[in-house]
Scaffold this motif. Structure first.
Motif, PDB file in Angstrom:
ATOM      1  N   VAL A   6       2.113 -34.296  41.364  1.00  0.00           N
ATOM      2  CA  VAL A   6       3.393 -33.756  40.902  1.00  0.00           C
ATOM      3  C   VAL A   6       4.544 -34.697  41.260  1.00  0.00           C
ATOM      4  CG1 VAL A   6       5.088 -31.946  41.375  1.00  0.00           C
ATOM      5  CG2 VAL A   6       2.781 -31.328  40.736  1.00  0.00           C
ATOM      6  N   THR A   7       4.454 -35.342  42.417  1.00  0.00           N
ATOM      7  CA  THR A   7       5.498 -36.301  42.789  1.00  0.00           C
ATOM      8  C   THR A   7       5.578 -37.428  41.770  1.00  0.00           C
ATOM      9  OG1 THR A   7       5.151 -35.816  45.132  1.00  0.00           O
ATOM     10  CG2 THR A   7       6.309 -37.851  44.603  1.00  0.00           C
ATOM     11  N   LEU A   9       4.636 -37.225  38.700  1.00  0.00           N
ATOM     12  CA  LEU A   9       5.134 -36.622  37.470  1.00  0.00           C
ATOM     13  C   LEU A   9       6.656 -36.516  37.506  1.00  0.00           C
ATOM     14  CD1 LEU A   9       3.954 -35.307  34.865  1.00  0.00           C
ATOM     15  CD2 LEU A   9       4.132 -33.118  36.035  1.00  0.00           C
ATOM     16  N   SER A  26       6.960 -29.376  45.690  1.00  0.00           N
ATOM     17  CA  SER A  26       5.728 -29.091  44.955  1.00  0.00           C
ATOM     18  C   SER A  26       5.976 -28.714  43.504  1.00  0.00           C
ATOM     19  CB  SER A  26       4.948 -27.963  45.644  1.00  0.00           C
ATOM     20  OG  SER A  26       5.736 -26.784  45.698  1.00  0.00           O
ATOM     21  N   GLY A  27       7.170 -28.970  43.002  1.00  0.00           N
ATOM     22  CA  GLY A  27       7.410 -28.595  41.616  1.00  0.00           C
ATOM     23  C   GLY A  27       8.728 -29.085  41.071  1.00  0.00           C
ATOM     24  N   ILE A  39       6.857 -26.836  36.250  1.00  0.00           N
ATOM     25  CA  ILE A  39       5.602 -27.442  36.705  1.00  0.00           C
ATOM     26  C   ILE A  39       5.479 -27.198  38.201  1.00  0.00           C
ATOM     27  CG2 ILE A  39       4.247 -29.564  36.844  1.00  0.00           C
ATOM     28  CD1 ILE A  39       6.092 -30.665  34.601  1.00  0.00           C
ATOM     29  N   GLU A  41       2.762 -27.383  41.572  1.00  0.00           N
ATOM     30  CA  GLU A  41       1.485 -27.787  42.166  1.00  0.00           C
ATOM     31  C   GLU A  41       1.053 -26.737  43.189  1.00  0.00           C
ATOM     32  OE1 GLU A  41      -0.036 -31.978  43.747  1.00  0.00           O
ATOM     33  OE2 GLU A  41       1.286 -31.004  45.189  1.00  0.00           O
ATOM     34  N   ILE A  48      -2.535 -27.411  38.952  1.00  0.00           N
ATOM     35  CA  ILE A  48      -1.141 -27.601  38.569  1.00  0.00           C
ATOM     36  C   ILE A  48      -0.871 -26.680  37.391  1.00  0.00           C
ATOM     37  CG2 ILE A  48       0.550 -29.224  37.633  1.00  0.00           C
ATOM     38  CD1 ILE A  48      -0.983 -31.444  39.064  1.00  0.00           C
ATOM     39  N   VAL A  50       1.634 -25.273  34.377  1.00  0.00           N
ATOM     40  CA  VAL A  50       2.729 -25.707  33.505  1.00  0.00           C
ATOM     41  C   VAL A  50       3.106 -24.539  32.602  1.00  0.00           C
ATOM     42  CG1 VAL A  50       3.468 -27.348  31.745  1.00  0.00           C
ATOM     43  CG2 VAL A  50       1.861 -28.072  33.527  1.00  0.00           C
ATOM     44  N   ILE A  68       0.936 -36.276  32.295  1.00  0.00           N
ATOM     45  CA  ILE A  68      -0.141 -35.814  33.181  1.00  0.00           C
ATOM     46  C   ILE A  68      -1.422 -36.590  32.906  1.00  0.00           C
ATOM     47  CG2 ILE A  68      -1.668 -33.861  33.688  1.00  0.00           C
ATOM     48  CD1 ILE A  68       0.743 -32.020  33.339  1.00  0.00           C
TER      49      ILE A  68
END
Length: 354
Positions: A6-7, A9, A26-27, A39, A41, A48, A50, A68
């Motif tokens: 996620v980081t 992303l 985390s999002g 999003i 995690e 994950i 979405v 992703i």
């Protein structure tokens, strides 16, 4: 599931962050043309999630899905499943809809068949479901990804309007001791770099299972821009000091590092620096004595460790002297300004702000 997906992303799609503020560890919430995408995690569940909200979500969903897939492609042998929520009359109103494995759904779509929901027993058009949720993966709509986000999201950065920018992400390494205040500083730096065309490279995100930790340390040692979060734990850590001595071996050591000094660093006091020298001398003596208790055959790497400790002991005073002279600022000062001075210094060093 590897940490840091996620980081990555967030970094890859940072220009789409809603209000440039709806992001956390985390999002993230992304926004484009009135459509929002959340999003999150869930690392404990190894997934994950979405969710897209808005009248015309297909283009934003295509961008997110494409990014992703690109990130997953960077992890060797990583296996994952994509789950697509059912849109039958029951599931469309449910917070826990039936979930279809994408590969199964795609087979039904290719055969032109509907797939049965196990909750409502209704037949759902598989092709339409893919086009609604993952348009970039269905034949005939790949041009959405091509037009909106570009075939390759990195190293180029997609602007909010969908036009490709020629700005390349600056890679900034961070050297720090795990846990405690150091980790909090690095988390803050990640947030500060969002939207600045700066990609923060930290070991937890970059070193996968069975990857060489030492090789990443050497990469860091060759990095052009390295934030160094220095405290007592850091200066007494073999791993951290390996990174720092690798950096210090460069002629441009001072120009490549951007230090953050924790309150317990102790590098401003001669007594504090001498204490670190004594610490490493004691580590050398301790390992030397242990080594003498056994035959030295096939213990080459331990002898190399002793040699490394000696290099640290020799380099300590010089490194501390450079850190003392750099007006590095306290962590409180950096935190109160949201690390603005570090961001500005890196932008200046790398050729100016974008």
């Amino acid at each position: 599931m590897p940490k840091g997906i996620v980081t990555r992303l967030i970094v890859g799609l940072h220009q789409l962050i809603a209000d440039q503020s709806l992001v956390w560890r985390s999002g993230v919430v992304l926004e484009r043309d009135g459509v929002r995408c959340e999003i999150v995690e869930e690392y404990a569940r190894r997934q994950i999630s979405v969710r897209v909200f808005g009248a015309y979500p297909r283009e934003l969903m295509a961008i997110v899905d494409n990014e992703i897939l690109r990130i997953h492609g960077g992890f060797r042998k990583l296996r994952c499943k994509t789950l697509v929520p059912c849109r039958c009359s029951i599931c469309a109103r449910s917070v826990s809809p039936e979930m279809y494995v994408f590969d199964v759904l795609r087979r039904f779509a290719r055969d032109g068949r509907g797939i049965q929901c196990q909750l409502s027993y209704e037949l759902v058009d598989a092709r339409s479901l893919i086009e609604e949720t993952l348009p970039g993966r269905q034949g005939g709509v790949e041009e959405i990804v091509e037009r909106v986000s570009g075939a390759a999201m990195a190293p180029r950065v997609s602007s909010v309007g969908g036009v490709m920018s020629d700005v390349v992400l600056r890679e900034v390494f961070v050297s720090y001791a795990w846990g405690g205040e150091s980790e909090e500083v690095v988390d803050g730096l990640e947030r500060a770099f969002l939207g600045k065309n700066i990609k923060l490279l930290r070991d937890k995100n970059e070193v996968g299972y069975r990857d060489s930790i030492r090789e990443f340390m050497r990469r860091l040692g060759r990095g052009r821009y390295v934030v160094v979060v220095v405290g007592k734990k850091y200066l007494e850590s073999p791993s951290c000091m390996f990174e720092l001595t690798e950096l210090a071996s460069s002629e441009d050591f001072r120009g490549r590092i951007f230090p953050v000094l924790l309150p317990d660093a102790g590098v401003f006091s001669p007594v504090g620096v001498i204490d670190y020298v004594k610490y490493w001398e004691e580590k050398i003596r301790e390992l030397d004595l242990k080594l003498k208790e056994v035959e030295s055959t096939d213990l080459g790497w331990i002898q190399e460790e002793i040699s490394f400790y000696r290099r640290v002991r020799v380099a300590m005073a010089r490194i501390a002297g450079i850190l003392r002279d750099m007006n590095a600022r306290s962590v409180e000062s950096h935190r109160s300004s949201s690390y603005r001075e570090i961001v500005s210094a890196i932008e200046t060093r790398s050729g100016g702000a974008d």
